[in-house]
Each structure stands twice: as structure tokens, then as C-alpha cells.
Write a protein that holds these residues in place. Structure first.
Motif, PDB file in Angstrom:
ATOM      1  N   ALA A   1       0.836  -1.199   0.000  1.00 32.22           N
ATOM      2  CA  ALA A   1       0.000   0.000   0.000  1.00 32.22           C
ATOM      3  C   ALA A   1       0.870   1.248   0.000  1.00 32.22           C
ATOM      4  N   TYR A   2       0.365   2.311  -0.646  1.00 33.71           N
ATOM      5  CA  TYR A   2       1.071   3.590  -0.744  1.00 33.71           C
ATOM      6  C   TYR A   2       0.064   4.724  -0.596  1.00 33.71           C
ATOM      7  N   ALA A   3       0.520   5.874  -0.132  1.00 30.75           N
ATOM      8  CA  ALA A   3      -0.314   7.071  -0.097  1.00 30.75           C
ATOM      9  C   ALA A   3       0.565   8.288  -0.369  1.00 30.75           C
ATOM     10  N   ILE A   4       0.117   9.101  -1.314  1.00 28.16           N
ATOM     11  CA  ILE A   4       0.791  10.358  -1.646  1.00 28.16           C
ATOM     12  C   ILE A   4      -0.282  11.433  -1.776  1.00 28.16           C
ATOM     13  N   GLY A   5       0.145  12.696  -1.847  1.00 31.00           N
ATOM     14  CA  GLY A   5      -0.803  13.779  -2.076  1.00 31.00           C
ATOM     15  C   GLY A   5      -1.517  13.572  -3.404  1.00 31.00           C
ATOM     16  N   ASN A   6      -2.775  13.941  -3.478  1.00 26.48           N
ATOM     17  CA  ASN A   6      -3.575  13.716  -4.682  1.00 26.48           C
ATOM     18  C   ASN A   6      -3.488  14.864  -5.683  1.00 26.48           C
ATOM     19  N   GLN A   7      -2.968  16.014  -5.284  1.00 26.24           N
ATOM     20  CA  GLN A   7      -2.937  17.172  -6.178  1.00 26.24           C
ATOM     21  C   GLN A   7      -1.708  17.160  -7.077  1.00 26.24           C
ATOM     22  N   ASP A   8      -1.956  17.226  -8.378  1.00 28.22           N
ATOM     23  CA  ASP A   8      -0.875  17.332  -9.357  1.00 28.22           C
ATOM     24  C   ASP A   8      -0.313  18.756  -9.265  1.00 28.22           C
ATOM     25  N   PRO A   9       0.961  18.917  -8.893  1.00 28.69           N
ATOM     26  CA  PRO A   9       1.513  20.261  -8.744  1.00 28.69           C
ATOM     27  C   PRO A   9       1.657  21.018 -10.068  1.00 28.69           C
TER      28      PRO A   9
ATOM     29  N   PHE B   1      -6.776  17.761  -8.695  1.00 26.30           N
ATOM     30  CA  PHE B   1      -6.701  16.655  -7.735  1.00 26.30           C
ATOM     31  C   PHE B   1      -7.002  15.354  -8.476  1.00 26.30           C
ATOM     32  N   VAL B   2      -5.982  14.801  -9.144  1.00 30.89           N
ATOM     33  CA  VAL B   2      -6.200  13.685 -10.071  1.00 30.89           C
ATOM     34  C   VAL B   2      -5.213  12.533  -9.953  1.00 30.89           C
ATOM     35  N   LEU B   3      -4.244  12.599  -9.067  1.00 28.85           N
ATOM     36  CA  LEU B   3      -3.231  11.544  -9.052  1.00 28.85           C
ATOM     37  C   LEU B   3      -3.822  10.175  -8.749  1.00 28.85           C
TER      38      LEU B   3
ATOM     39  N   THR C   1       1.348   7.979 -12.846  1.00 24.59           N
ATOM     40  CA  THR C   1       1.448   9.021 -13.861  1.00 24.59           C
ATOM     41  C   THR C   1       0.248   9.942 -13.741  1.00 24.59           C
ATOM     42  N   SER C   2       0.505  11.230 -13.670  1.00 27.89           N
ATOM     43  CA  SER C   2      -0.573  12.208 -13.579  1.00 27.89           C
ATOM     44  C   SER C   2      -1.349  12.238 -14.888  1.00 27.89           C
ATOM     45  N   PRO C   3      -2.684  12.068 -14.834  1.00 23.78           N
ATOM     46  CA  PRO C   3      -3.461  12.065 -16.075  1.00 23.78           C
ATOM     47  C   PRO C   3      -3.322  13.330 -16.928  1.00 23.78           C
TER      48      PRO C   3
ATOM     49  N   ALA D   1      12.885  18.985  -9.167  1.00 26.99           N
ATOM     50  CA  ALA D   1      12.575  20.103  -8.283  1.00 26.99           C
ATOM     51  C   ALA D   1      11.149  20.036  -7.727  1.00 26.99           C
ATOM     52  N   VAL D   2      10.352  19.056  -8.168  1.00 29.49           N
ATOM     53  CA  VAL D   2       8.940  18.991  -7.797  1.00 29.49           C
ATOM     54  C   VAL D   2       8.658  17.688  -7.062  1.00 29.49           C
ATOM     55  N   SER D   3       7.781  17.763  -6.057  1.00 28.38           N
ATOM     56  CA  SER D   3       7.345  16.555  -5.356  1.00 28.38           C
ATOM     57  C   SER D   3       5.955  16.787  -4.777  1.00 28.38           C
ATOM     58  N   VAL D   4       5.343  15.706  -4.343  1.00 28.36           N
ATOM     59  CA  VAL D   4       4.061  15.752  -3.628  1.00 28.36           C
ATOM     60  C   VAL D   4       4.297  15.086  -2.277  1.00 28.36           C
ATOM     61  N   PRO D   5       3.435  15.349  -1.299  1.00 22.61           N
ATOM     62  CA  PRO D   5       3.617  14.680  -0.003  1.00 22.61           C
ATOM     63  C   PRO D   5       3.525  13.156  -0.150  1.00 22.61           C
ATOM     64  N   ALA D   6       4.343  12.455   0.605  1.00 18.69           N
ATOM     65  CA  ALA D   6       4.280  10.990   0.687  1.00 18.69           C
ATOM     66  C   ALA D   6       4.039  10.644   2.146  1.00 18.69           C
ATOM     67  N   TYR D   7       3.166   9.677   2.385  1.00 20.74           N
ATOM     68  CA  TYR D   7       2.768   9.335   3.742  1.00 20.74           C
ATOM     69  C   TYR D   7       3.243   7.935   4.108  1.00 20.74           C
ATOM     70  N   THR D   8       3.654   7.793   5.369  1.00 21.34           N
ATOM     71  CA  THR D   8       3.975   6.472   5.906  1.00 21.34           C
ATOM     72  C   THR D   8       2.649   5.740   6.087  1.00 21.34           C
ATOM     73  N   VAL D   9       2.577   4.523   5.562  1.00 21.35           N
ATOM     74  CA  VAL D   9       1.320   3.761   5.552  1.00 21.35           C
ATOM     75  C   VAL D   9       1.529   2.433   6.276  1.00 21.35           C
ATOM     76  N   ARG D  10       0.466   1.996   6.941  1.00 16.66           N
ATOM     77  CA  ARG D  10       0.465   0.657   7.541  1.00 16.66           C
ATOM     78  C   ARG D  10      -0.906   0.031   7.317  1.00 16.66           C
TER      79      ARG D  10
END
Length: 139
Positions: free
Chosen positions: A78-86, A91-93, A108-110, A128-137
Motif C-alpha cells: 500500500a502507498y499514499a501520496i498527495g492527490n494534487q498534481d503540482p 486533484f487527479v493523481l 502518472t498524472s493524467p 525540483a517537484v514533489s508531492v507529499p508521501a505518507y507512511t502507511v500501515r
């Protein structure tokens, strides 16, 4: 961040695997298993693992009002990242297709076609660009 498939609960002994299931398919997971993310110092439920389909994402609302894109791959991680394409601001990721490059999973961002690493949120096409990544369990 990711959760290894060996951390998934084993399927109940009374539920045999279908005869046609390939050996590499992950074992069924009870629907009561939740995907949780570490936000600040607390774990928050994002969704039920049974709500996820391998290779497809879902968008969830976080307690702070932000959105996360939650995924499970075919190996059961399982993975979780921010949903907003910078790049587009959309909000499409969660709707993007999954892939891997050099053994690293990405979405891949649509609208923008740019790839974001699911483990750390960095853009594979623009360092130079990133989105938040979350620790998941899984719990």
C-alpha cells in the motif's frame, strides 16, 4: 511509504484459494483490514484495504482537509501520496495509471503525464517537484 506484503494478515485457513488463481497472486485479505497513514504523530484510517483494486487508486480526505491518493500494487503493498498534481493544480493523481521504473513504483498524472514516485512523492520527470508521501500501515 509502503507496507510489505508479509505484514498483511494471512487469509483464514477455512478459505481455500481458487484452483485457477496464479501462484504469484497475493492472498485474499479480510475486508476489515484498514489502510492507515501517519499524520503528525497519530495514525489515521484512510480506507479499507478491500476498497482498493491493484493498480488503481482512490482519493481520500485527510483530517486537515487535504487529499491523498491511496494505492495498492499487485504485490499487496500500500502507498499514499498527495492527490494534487503540482503542475496542473488538479486533484487527479488517484486516477493515474501505475508503473515502475528501476524497481520504483510510480503513478502518472493524467493531465500532465508526469510520474510521481509512490514511496517518496518526488517527480521522476522534474527533480525540483514533489508531492507529499505518507507512511502507511495495514491494521
Amino acid at each position: 511509504m509502503t507496507v510489505a506484503p508479509e505484514q498483511l494478515p494471512a487469509a483464514p485457513a477455512s478459505s481455500p484459494a481458487p484452483a485457477s488463481a496464479p501462484e504469484s497472486a497475493p492472498e485474499p485479505v479480510p475486508a476489515s483490514v484498514r489502510v492507515e497513514a501517519l499524520l503528525g504523530r497519530r495514525w489515521h484510517a484512510l480506507c479499507e484495504l478491500g476498497d482498493l483494486k491493484p493498480g488503481r487508486g482512490v482519493a481520500v480526505l485527510l483530517p486537515d482537509g487535504q487529499q491523498a491518493a491511496v494505492f495498492v500494487d499487485r504485490a499487496g503493498r500500500a502507498y499514499a501520496i498527495g492527490n494534487q498534481d503540482p503542475f496542473s493544480g488538479a486533484f487527479v493523481l488517484a486516477r493515474g495509471p501505475l508503473g515502475s521504473a528501476g524497481g520504483r513504483p510510480y503513478v502518472t498524472s493524467p493531465p500532465a503525464g508526469r510520474r510521481f514516485d509512490l514511496t517518496d512523492g518526488r517527480c521522476l520527470d522534474d527533480a525540483a517537484v514533489s508531492v507529499p508521501a505518507y507512511t502507511v500501515r495495514l491494521r
